[in-house]
Design a protein around this motif. Structure first.
Motif, PDB file in Angstrom:
ATOM      1  N   LYS A 235       9.498 -27.819 -15.675  1.00 11.91           N
ATOM      2  CA  LYS A 235       8.341 -28.599 -16.128  1.00 11.91           C
ATOM      3  C   LYS A 235       7.830 -28.029 -17.448  1.00 11.91           C
ATOM      4  O   LYS A 235       7.775 -26.809 -17.623  1.00 11.91           O
ATOM      5  N   ASP A 453      -9.077 -36.798 -12.619  1.00 13.54           N
ATOM      6  CA  ASP A 453      -8.158 -35.833 -13.218  1.00 13.54           C
ATOM      7  C   ASP A 453      -8.468 -35.684 -14.712  1.00 13.54           C
ATOM      8  O   ASP A 453      -8.558 -34.569 -15.243  1.00 13.54           O
ATOM      9  N   LEU A 476      -7.808 -34.749  -6.211  1.00 12.12           N
ATOM     10  CA  LEU A 476      -6.806 -34.400  -5.203  1.00 12.12           C
ATOM     11  C   LEU A 476      -7.121 -35.042  -3.859  1.00 12.12           C
ATOM     12  O   LEU A 476      -6.211 -35.430  -3.114  1.00 12.12           O
ATOM     13  N   ALA A 481      -1.069 -36.258  -3.654  1.00 13.96           N
ATOM     14  CA  ALA A 481       0.196 -36.022  -4.358  1.00 13.96           C
ATOM     15  C   ALA A 481      -0.006 -35.639  -5.827  1.00 13.96           C
ATOM     16  O   ALA A 481       0.960 -35.453  -6.561  1.00 13.96           O
ATOM     17  N   ASN A 482      -1.257 -35.506  -6.251  1.00  7.89           N
ATOM     18  CA  ASN A 482      -1.545 -35.167  -7.649  1.00  7.89           C
ATOM     19  C   ASN A 482      -1.271 -33.683  -7.876  1.00  7.89           C
ATOM     20  O   ASN A 482      -2.123 -32.825  -7.659  1.00  7.89           O
ATOM     21  N   THR A 483      -0.067 -33.384  -8.350  1.00 10.08           N
ATOM     22  CA  THR A 483       0.338 -31.989  -8.550  1.00 10.08           C
ATOM     23  C   THR A 483      -0.442 -31.329  -9.696  1.00 10.08           C
ATOM     24  O   THR A 483      -0.666 -30.111  -9.666  1.00 10.08           O
ATOM     25  N   ASN A 484      -0.842 -32.105 -10.679  1.00 10.28           N
ATOM     26  CA  ASN A 484      -1.597 -31.526 -11.793  1.00 10.28           C
ATOM     27  C   ASN A 484      -2.928 -30.955 -11.299  1.00 10.28           C
ATOM     28  O   ASN A 484      -3.304 -29.830 -11.647  1.00 10.28           O
ATOM     29  N   ALA A 486      -3.609 -30.125  -8.174  1.00 13.03           N
ATOM     30  CA  ALA A 486      -3.299 -29.038  -7.247  1.00 13.03           C
ATOM     31  C   ALA A 486      -2.999 -27.747  -8.007  1.00 13.03           C
ATOM     32  O   ALA A 486      -3.468 -26.661  -7.624  1.00 13.03           O
ATOM     33  N   ASN A 487      -2.225 -27.866  -9.076  1.00 13.96           N
ATOM     34  CA  ASN A 487      -1.872 -26.677  -9.858  1.00 13.96           C
ATOM     35  C   ASN A 487      -3.102 -26.087 -10.547  1.00 13.96           C
ATOM     36  O   ASN A 487      -3.246 -24.866 -10.637  1.00 13.96           O
ATOM     37  N   LYS A 490      -5.150 -24.271  -7.962  1.00 13.71           N
ATOM     38  CA  LYS A 490      -4.437 -23.047  -7.568  1.00 13.71           C
ATOM     39  C   LYS A 490      -4.674 -21.917  -8.567  1.00 13.71           C
ATOM     40  O   LYS A 490      -4.845 -20.758  -8.197  1.00 13.71           O
TER      41      LYS A 490
END
Length: 493
Positions: A235, A453, A476, A481-484, A486-487, A490
Motif C-alpha cells: 500500500k 472519514d 468506522l 470495512a473502512n481500513t483508512n 481503522a488504521n 490504530k
C-alpha cells in the motif's frame, strides 16, 4: 537514505534558487509566486514549468533544486524522469505506423502475436493503448516488474495469470499492454521501439536532451528523484518525509515508463505535434486525443479529474476546457487544452507532487473563467453554493445552502460534489474553509462513512487529534470495512 528538510531551510532553498534557471519569455511574476507557494506547500525540491500558447513557447522557467544533496540548482537543461507520460509518445508512435499502413488501431493483437493465450486474441491495439484490455498486469503490488527484470521470464509469468476483466468492459491501468505495444512497434518498424521513437519524435522535434533511461544510466544534468510516498505491505502511504528514489526500468519495459526529458524539450514536441509535423493527417491527432469508450458506452479513468483515457493520453472529460493530460509517477504532468490553444507542462523531482491537481490553476492565469475563485470545476449547483457561501461566509455554509434551497426547491448538492469541493480547498491550502465544507457534509449526509472519514482527515491536518478520532470512530461505525479509519485509530488512540 532519508532526507529531512525543515520548513525554514526549504523556504530559503526556494528563495535562493527560484529564478536561477529562468529563461522565460514574457515572465509572469504572479505565476512564479503561485509556483513557489505550491513548492513550499507540497515540499517539492525542484520544478520546471513550460507554457505554450497559440503554438508558441510563452514561458519556460526552472525553480528550486534538482539535487538536494549537492545543492544542484534546477536549470532549463535539467532532465526529469517523466515516468508514465512516456505512454503518450507510444500513442504517437502507433498512429505513425497506422499512417504508414502497417497497422490499424482496431486490429486484434493476434494479428501480430502468436504466443498469446486464447482469451487475449480478441484484444485490440486501441484497447491496449486505452488501458481497457482486461489483461493481467506484469508488475506486482509494489510496482516491481515480474520476473526479476528479465523479459522472457516476465512474459512467461504474465501469460499464466488470469484476465482481470472482459476486454473493453472497464478501465484498469495496465503495463502489460504497453509491453505488447513495444513488441508490435519493434516488429513492424524493423527497429527497436526506442530507436523508432527517438528517430520519429525526439530527433524530428530537435529534443536534444531527451532520452530513454533509468537510475542505472549515467545521464547528464539528471535531476534527483525524491518521494514522500513509501510502499508498506503493498500500500502506498505518505509519511510526509523526503526519501531518495531509485528506479529500474528494464529496456523491454520502457514503453510503459522510461523517458527522461525537460519542459523545454516537451514543449518542442507538443508544438510539433499540434503543428502537423509528426502526423500526416489531422485525423491522427484527433484520434490520439479522443477518449475511448467502454463496451457499455461509458468512459473510465484514474479519478474525477483525469476521468477518461485516449490513445496513451489520459483525458479530462468535462464541458468546460477539456484536456488531454498525460501524468507520470505522481510527479509530473502536462495538460493540452485543444479548444483554448494552450498547453501547460510541469515536471518535478518529487513523487507525491501530483501537479495534475494544480495545472488548471496555472491555466487560469491565461483563461480567467478557469480560476478556482470563479468556481471553475464545479457543477452549476455547486457554483451557486460556492458564490452564496463566499458572500455569507464559510462559517454560515449551512444557512447559505438553505437560502438557495428556499429559492430553488429542486436544488441539490451531492455528497461527492461537496467532498470534492472540500479537497479542492485543501489543495489550495485553505484548510479552515475546507474544515467548514467537510463539517457541513456530515450535517447533510450524517449516515455516510466517507464524509466522516474526510472530516477526520481535515481535523487531523489542522491538529485537532481528539476531534479527528471521534470522526474516524463514527466513520468506522458506519462502515466497519473502512481500513483508512481503522488504521488511523490504530496509530493514534
Amino acid at each position: 537514505m532519508k532526507i529531512l528538510i525543515t520548513s525554514v531551510f526549504f523556504s530559503l532553498l526556494l528563495n535562493a534558487s527560484l529564478f536561477s534557471g529562468q529563461a522565460a519569455r514574457n515572465t509572469s511574476d504572479s505565476i512564479d509566486i503561485f509556483i513557489k507557494s505550491k513548492m513550499e506547500q507540497l515540499r517539492i525540491p525542484g520544478l520546471q514549468l513550460g507554457i505554450i500558447r497559440n503554438g508558441k513557447l510563452e514561458k519556460i522557467t526552472s525553480y528550486g533544486f534538482a539535487n538536494i544533496e549537492h545543492h544542484a540548482v534546477t536549470q532549463n537543461q535539467t532532465v526529469f524522469s517523466i515516468n508514465s507520460m512516456t505512454k503518450a509518445f507510444v500513442g504517437v508512435a502507433i498512429l505513425q505506423l497506422q499512417e504508414q499502413g502497417k497497422l490499424k488501431t482496431d486490429d486484434p493483437i493476434s494479428k501480430y502475436l502468436n504466443d498469446i493465450p486464447e482469451k487475449w486474441k480478441t484484444i485490440t491495439i486501441k484497447q491496449l493503448l486505452s488501458n481497457t484490455s482486461g489483461l493481467p498486469n506484469n508488475i506486482d503490488e509494489k510496482e516491481q516488474v515480474l520476473g526479476d527484470g528479465t523479459e522472457e521470464k516476465n512474459w512467461e509469468m504474465v501469460r499464466k495469470l488470469p484476465m482481470e476483466s472482459i476486454p473493453g468492459s472497464r478501465f484498469s491501468y495496465n503495463q502489460t499492454g504497453y509491453y505488447i505495444l513495444g513488441t508490435i512497434i519493434t516488429q513492424l518498424s524493423g527497429k527497436h521501439f526506442t530507436k523508432f521513437i527517438e528517430e520519429n519524435q525526439f530527433k524530428r522535434c530537435q529534443m536534444l536532451i531527451t532520452q530513454f533511461g533509468d537510475s542505472n544510466d549515467i545521464i547528464e544534468n539528471s535531476a534527483g528523484a525524491y518521494s514522500t510516498i513509501i510502499n508498506k505491505d503493498g500500500k502506498w502511504i505518505n509519511d510526509r518525509n523526503l526519501h531518495n528514489v531509485f528506479v529500474n526500468f528494464p529496456i523491454f519495459f520502457r514503453t510503459a515508463t522510461g523517458i527522461l526529458s525537460s519542459a523545454e524539450d516537451i514543449s518542442k514536441w507538443l508544438i510539433a505535434l499540434q503543428d502537423g509535423k509528426l502526423f500526416q493527417s489531422e485525423k491522427s491527432l484527433k484520434e490520439l486525443f479522443t477518449t475511448v469508450k467502454l463496451n457499455d458506452g461509458s468512459i473510465g479513468g484514474f479519478n474525477k479529474l483525469t476521468n477518461g483515457y485516449a490513445l496513451g493520453w489520459p483525458t479530462v472529460v468535462r464541458s468546460e476546457h477539456p484536456a488531454a493530460a498525460p501524468v507520470g509517477g505522481m510527479r509530473s504532468a502536462l495538460f493540452v487544452y485543444p479548444e483554448d490553444r494552450l498547453s501547460v507542462i510541469v515536471l518535478t523531482n518529487l513523487q507525491g507532487a501530483n501537479p495534475e491537481w494544480f495545472i488548471d490553476e496555472i491555466a487560469g492565469y491565461y483563461i480567467p473563467d478557469m480560476k478556482i475563485e470563479n468556481g471553475f470545476g464545479l457543477s452549476p449547483n455547486m457554483k451557486l453554493l460556492y458564490h452564496q457561501t463566499t458572500q455569507d461566509g464559510f462559517q454560515n455554509i449551512e444557512k447559505a445552502y438553505q437560502k438557495i434551497k428556499k429559492k430553488q426547491k429542486n436544488f441539490t448538492a451531492s455528497e461527492d460534489e461537496i467532498n470534492a469541493w472540500g479537497y479542492q480547498f485543501m489543495g489550495r491550502n485553505l484548510k479552515d474553509k475546507a474544515l467548514q465544507i467537510f463539517k457541513f457534509n456530515t450535517i447533510l449526509f450524517p449516515n455516510s462513512s466517507n464524509v466522516y472519514d474526510s472530516y477526520g482527515e481535515i481535523l487531523d491536518v489542522l491538529g485537532h487529534k481528539k476531534e479527528a478520532i471521534v470522526s474516524y470512530k463514527k466513520s468506522l461505525l458506519l462502515n466497519p470495512a473502512n481500513t483508512n479509519a481503522a488504521n488511523y485509530l490504530k496509530d493514534n488512540e
